[in-house]
Scaffold this motif. Structure first.
Motif, short mmCIF file in Angstrom:
data_model
loop_
_atom_site.label_atom_id
_atom_site.label_comp_id
_atom_site.label_asym_id
_atom_site.label_seq_id
_atom_site.Cartn_x
_atom_site.Cartn_y
_atom_site.Cartn_z
N LEU A 90 0.63 -1.21 -0.05
CA LEU A 90 -0.01 0.21 0.10
C LEU A 90 0.82 1.14 -0.02
N THR A 91 0.48 2.11 -0.89
CA THR A 91 1.15 3.36 -0.56
C THR A 91 0.55 4.04 0.58
N GLU A 92 1.35 5.26 1.21
CA GLU A 92 1.01 5.80 2.17
C GLU A 92 -0.43 6.78 1.84
N ASP A 93 -0.64 6.86 0.38
CA ASP A 93 -1.60 7.50 0.20
C ASP A 93 -3.21 6.64 0.10
N GLY A 94 -2.73 5.09 0.47
CA GLY A 94 -3.72 4.40 0.68
C GLY A 94 -4.40 3.52 -0.79
N ASP A 95 -3.47 3.35 -1.79
CA ASP A 95 -3.46 2.83 -2.90
C ASP A 95 -2.58 1.59 -3.03
N GLU A 96 -3.37 0.56 -3.49
CA GLU A 96 -2.42 -0.74 -3.55
C GLU A 96 -1.41 -0.88 -4.88
N ARG A 97 -0.27 -1.48 -4.58
CA ARG A 97 0.61 -1.56 -5.55
C ARG A 97 0.95 -2.84 -5.77
N VAL A 128 8.00 2.39 4.67
CA VAL A 128 7.35 3.16 5.79
C VAL A 128 7.04 2.19 7.06
N GLY A 129 6.28 1.13 6.55
CA GLY A 129 5.88 0.40 7.57
C GLY A 129 5.59 -1.18 6.97
N LEU A 130 5.45 -2.17 8.02
CA LEU A 130 5.36 -3.51 7.55
C LEU A 130 4.61 -4.10 8.54
N ALA A 134 -0.23 -4.88 5.61
CA ALA A 134 0.52 -4.65 4.16
C ALA A 134 1.86 -4.10 4.55
N VAL A 136 3.81 -0.88 3.73
CA VAL A 136 3.44 0.59 3.48
C VAL A 136 4.82 1.36 2.83
#
Lengths: 140, 197
Positions: A90-97, A128-130, A134, A136
């Motif tokens: 997930l991007t920090e914008d909330g979109d899946e990649r 950013v995070g795991l 997800a 991130v």
């Protein structure tokens, strides 16, 4: 640069005694430092599941991972297991990649170089995070 | 301009921390009608069958509203339900189904859904309405569902919304086409309010 998929399943052997401790099952990543934290092993021959700190590794060879003798093995059950391969990105914008297909890291320093996904590679410094839901990443 | 989302589609979307943990799912989107913004979200537990949580997510604590998740800094930003509900009380539940009137006094339809901008703004940019005939000049169909921009001069009461008559010239049939219409309408409104030197 080493891919996690290349070391998954390799036997983990102590350097001095040639004891086989298990096989590589997964990695944990320390998000703050961007380094591989621990190598986690699948138990073999009645041993408990264990995790080895990256700093205790002697070498990651083509056919085995060697561990320094006398290294402190962490046999406590690790908290909330996070299987990195297959986890959604997930991007920090909330979109899946997509999902993580592989992790590339520096075999000497343990630095995470990139996360490989079906939609392309993401540099390790975007991590950013795991968590259990997800991985991130910062939006590139 | 950011991507647009239907408020109805936000239900069930996971609320995820930057640490990658899913902590809840969106139950309802609560609107701050007068401000034309999302006030926040009420929440359900993580599982699909989990019941309502005794916590809510105020918009101020949202890191970003995305296509696939609502991102937050950490679990600690969740608040008492009152933090969201009190703010949205005036509008929640009354926006949906409300009559939409133009400032010329024409009724153009009733509100089916709200359209929210993705990202960090929380802006409500328009409505999906069940349109009355008066809106569709030249169309043979009796009634249809269209998206209409809200404009900056939105007035909201318990029963009706008043939008600029001009807004009805910028309708769209789907969200993809609506983004361009909202932008075109916004530019036009900006032109009218800023006196040209």
């Amino acid at each position: 640069m080493t891919l996690f998929s290349e070391i998954r399943g390799l036997p983990v052997v102590t350097l001095g005694e040639a004891n086989e401790l298990g096989v590589v099952r997964s990695l944990t990543i320390d998000v703050v430092s961007g380094l591989v934290g621990q190598v986690r092993l699948s138990p073999t021959r009645g041993r408990k599941e264990m995790a080895i700190d990256w700093s205790a590794l002697h070498v990651i060879g083509p056919d085995a991972v060697l561990v320094r003798s006398g290294a402190v093995l962490d046999t406590a059950p690790p908290p909330a297991p996070v299987e990195i391969l297959g986890v959604r990105v997930l991007t920090e914008d909330g979109d899946e990649r997509g999902t993580v297909r592989d992790i590339a890291f520096d075999a000497v320093t343990g630095r995470v170089e990139k996360m490989c996904t079906a939609l392309g590679d993401i540099p390790g410094d975007r991590l950013v995070g795991l968590g259990d839901y997800a991985l991130v990443v910062r939006t590139g | 301009m950011s991507e647009l989302m239907s408020a109805r589609d936000l239900g069930g979307r996971p609320v995820v921390t930057l640490g990658g943990e899913a902590v809840a799912r969106v139950k309802d989107t609560v609107f701050d009608g007068p401000a034309g913004r999302v006030a926040g979200f009420t929440l359900n537990g993580r599982g699909l069958l989990a019941g309502p949580l005794k916590q809510s997510l105020p918009w101020s604590a949202v890191h970003s509203l995305g296509r696939d998740a609502v991102m937050i800094l950490s679990r600690g930003v969740l608040a008492e339900p009152a933090a969201v509900i009190a703010r949205g009380e005036a509008a929640h539940g009354r926006v949906l189904g409300a009559r939409v009137l133009t400032d010329g006094g024409t009724e153009v339809g009733t509100v089916l859904d709200l359209v929210v901008e993705a990202g960090i703004s929380g802006r409500v940019v328009g409505f999906r309405i069940a349109a009355r005939q008066s809106l569709e000049s030249g169309s043979k169909r009796r009634r249809r569902k269209v998206y209409v921009p809200r404009g900056e001069t939105l007035a909201v009461s318990g029963q009706a919304l008043v939008i600029p008559a001009d807004a009805t010239r910028f309708v769209a049939d789907d969200l993809a086409g609506f983004a361009a219409q909202v932008e075109a309408f916004r530019l036009r409104e900006a032109d009218r309010t800023e006196p040209t030197p």
